[in-house]
Design a protein around this motif. Structure first.
Motif, short mmCIF file in Angstrom:
data_model
loop_
_atom_site.label_atom_id
_atom_site.label_comp_id
_atom_site.label_asym_id
_atom_site.label_seq_id
_atom_site.Cartn_x
_atom_site.Cartn_y
_atom_site.Cartn_z
N VAL A 1 0.73 -1.09 -0.08
CA VAL A 1 0.08 0.09 -0.06
C VAL A 1 0.86 1.28 0.11
N ALA A 2 1.79 1.28 0.80
CA ALA A 2 2.97 2.46 0.87
C ALA A 2 3.39 2.55 -0.47
N LEU B 1 2.63 1.56 -3.46
CA LEU B 1 1.56 2.05 -4.71
C LEU B 1 1.37 3.46 -4.41
N ALA B 2 0.86 3.70 -3.17
CA ALA B 2 0.37 5.02 -2.62
C ALA B 2 1.40 6.27 -3.06
N PHE B 3 2.67 5.89 -3.08
CA PHE B 3 3.69 6.70 -3.43
C PHE B 3 3.89 6.89 -4.84
N GLY C 1 -0.62 6.80 -6.29
CA GLY C 1 -1.38 7.54 -5.65
C GLY C 1 -1.11 8.90 -5.57
N TYR C 2 0.02 9.31 -4.99
CA TYR C 2 0.36 10.68 -4.73
C TYR C 2 0.35 11.49 -6.04
N LEU D 1 -3.14 12.36 -7.48
CA LEU D 1 -3.98 13.26 -7.05
C LEU D 1 -3.32 14.51 -7.41
N LEU E 1 -8.23 -4.09 -2.64
CA LEU E 1 -6.87 -3.69 -2.96
C LEU E 1 -6.32 -4.62 -4.14
N SER F 1 -4.74 -2.64 -7.25
CA SER F 1 -3.57 -2.92 -7.65
C SER F 1 -3.39 -3.30 -9.04
N GLY G 1 7.83 0.38 -7.83
CA GLY G 1 6.38 0.79 -7.77
C GLY G 1 5.91 0.12 -9.28
#
Lengths: 294, 285
Positions: A19-20, A22-24, A27-28, A31, B116, B120, B157
């Motif tokens: 989650v961290a 992918l958020a970075f 996600g970030y 947005l 999730l 993903s 990522g």
């Protein structure tokens, strides 16, 4: 009590790094492109300016030219589908030597795009080997200025794209073909169906899902993932002139060359919205492809 | 007995026309697939003078001078090292993160699990260019431009959604009895993942390593934007710059391309089976 709490928390601990990350990475930025697109960003931030970035982009002919170039690249897809189908079906029939052929026709996908673009650029030079062969074959009218003429340059990029991306199609289709029910094919053969009939009535109907999937993935590629092809072929400028300018390159230029993150973000938002529209057909196609296989 | 007779009959009958055409098509396709590679190698072995008069044929007197010039006079070795560091770093980070997550998604019950996985997985379709702008601005602020760790996180990522998808699918196929047995022996989840699931998943992990390494090694976009310092250039960014500089020395450029494509080519020939399996799995993504 503490034990049951830790059991309930454990799964979250396992997915936390994901989650961290992918958020970075996703996600970030996703947005922020929306926020930036409404701002006049200088350096790291700037004042809100409403829709000005969008107005500027949409009134710029260079942006529309880039969009048009991306759309023109879509013309490569039918050729890619036909080539991939033909080769993968022939490989699937286990023609003598098919293992060797398979190793060879996958090669384009192993070579990196920048490398192959550099090589093709030399091959297609005006005084390069391709034109030499064409002249030798008395096809002088075909010996074009493949790289240097702004009428032809984008078509040359397309040749390169078809050459490489067809390998992906072959890989994908062959994977699907290998999971086909051999009994049905054999039955078709025993019924005396000829090659075309077998391909048309037995093989192709079972490949609809995977073909659809390949088409959607290729559409996303043509609209939003051709940077590496264009960067090298267009000499790092989308050239000659603006002949190979695409939307990705427009974003790249706005960000790196003219340092206008707001403009680059507005263009990114538009590209993101297009790719979101394509995600749904992609999932549908993939689901169908998987159902076919099951 | 009957089908066998039928099939030999068919083969003998069809070879005259059908199979010859099919062979022809595959030979032409193979030739087109290989022509750039053959041209690249033949040209790399020519001198500038020979290339000027003969662009098509095999080199008359093969020279190795071009290779020497590339390796000694340009930072090729450094670029390769940089690419290697990025591949190793990002593939490792991504594998660890996705193994943990895929294990939880495949084997544990928790709220938000399906969301999730769906989220993903859908990120695989988002083109990387869309994420570039804010990350670039942020990295400028944090002084992460032209650092290995900065680029490694982005690459990790980008390749992770596919890894999670593939590993989750794979972990779900591990038979339940193995988990029950290990649990009765008192093994915790981490131990089960490490000692039972991962060894069983070696083929899937190898596939991931192949697909992901190929992605990172071959990428140009991230490399060119986030690694701008000369000392941090990757191989792909390096050759994109390099080729413009030696525009007129085609044999020299081709020697560079031969060296640049050699690592993946050698891996491909050596690990054909894994590559082909990896490419096929990667294609379905």
């Amino acid at each position: 009590m503490t034990n049951s709490l830790s059991i309930r928390l454990k799964p979250y601990l396992y997915v936390l790094p994901l989650v961290a990350l992918l958020a970075f990475v996703f996600g970030y930025p996703l947005l922020r492109i929306f926020e930036f697109s409404f701002k006049l960003v200088r350096g790291v931030d700037g004042p809100w300016i409403g829709l000005r970035n969008y107005e500027l982009i949409l009134s710029q002919s260079l942006f529309w030219e880039s969009v048009l170039h991306n759309i023109q690249l879509l013309l490569a897809i039918p050729a890619m589908v036909v080539i991939s189908l033909l080769i993968s079906i022939l490989l699937f029939e286990r023609i003598a030597g098919w293992r060797l052929y398979r190793v060879i026709v996958f090669v384009p996908f192993v070579l990196a795009i920048p490398i192959i673009a550099v090589v093709m650029k030399r091959m297609f030079q005006f005084s390069g080997p391709v034109n030499e062969v064409l002249r030798w074959a008395s096809l002088d009218f075909l010996a074009l200025d493949w790289i240097g003429s702004s009428d032809v340059a984008l078509w040359t990029v397309m040749i390169l794209i078809v050459w490489r991306e067809s390998a992906l199609g072959i890989i994908l289709f062959l994977a699907r073909l290998l999971s086909l029910d051999e009994a049905v094919l054999e039955a078709g053969r025993l019924d005396g169906a000829n090659w075309w009939q077998r391909v048309w009535h037995i093989i192709l109907p079972q490949m609809r899902g995977v073909i659809e999937f390949y088409v959607v993935v290729s559409v996303i590629t043509m609209l939003a993932s051709v940077f590496a092809y264009v960067y090298v072929m267009g000499g790092g400028r989308g050239g000659p002139g603006t002949a190979t300018m695409v939307v990705e390159f427009y974003i790249f230029n706005a960000l790196i060359r003219t340092s206008l993150p707001g403009i680059a973000s507005a263009a990114s938002v538009l590209l993101f919205l297009v790719s979101v529209l394509l995600i749904f057909p992609m999932f549908r196609a993939r689901r169908r492809a998987r159902e076919e296989e099951a | 007995m009957v089908p066998a007779a039928h099939s030999t009959h068919r083969r003998r009958f069809a070879f005259t026309a059908g199979d010859a055409v099919k062979q022809g098509v595959l030979i032409v396709a193979s030739f087109i697939a290989l022509v750039p590679t053959l041209y690249m190698i033949a040209t790399a072995l020519k001198s500038d003078a020979e290339y000027a008069v003969d662009k098509l044929g095999l080199p008359d007197a093969p020279v190795l001078e071009n290779f020497r010039a590339v390796l000694i006079d340009s930072p090729f070795a450094l670029w390769m090292l940089n690419s290697f560091i990025l591949v190793a770093g990002s593939v490792l980070v991504s594998i660890v993160v996705s193994c943990l997550a895929a294990y939880a998604i495949a084997r544990m019950e928790f709220r938000g699990r399906d969301t999730l996985l769906a989220l993903s997985t859908s990120l695989m379709a988002v083109p990387p260019i869309v994420m570039i702008v804010p990350l670039f601005v942020l990295y400028t602020q944090l002084d992460l431009i032209s650092t290995y760790q900065g680029a490694i996180i982005i690459y990790a990522g980008l390749i992770t959604p596919f890894s999670v998808y593939l590993l989750t699918t794979f972990f779900r196929t591990v038979p339940n009895e193995l988990f029950e047995a290990a649990r009765i022996d008192g093994a915790g989840d981490f131990l089960i993942l490490w000692q039972i699931v991962l060894p069983l998943s070696l083929p899937a992990l190898l596939t991931l390593v192949v697909v992901n390494s190929l992605y990172v090694w071959n990428d140009l976009l991230i490399a060119i934007i986030f690694l701008q310092e000369d000392a941090k250039r990757t191989l792909m960014a390096g050759i994109s710059v390099f080729q413009g500089r030696y525009n007129n020395q085609v044999p020299l450029t081709m020697a560079g391309m031969v060296i640049a494509s050699a690592p993946m080519f050698i891996l491909y020939i050596a690990f054909q089976k894994h590559f082909i399996r990896g490419l096929m799995a990667g294609a379905i993504k």
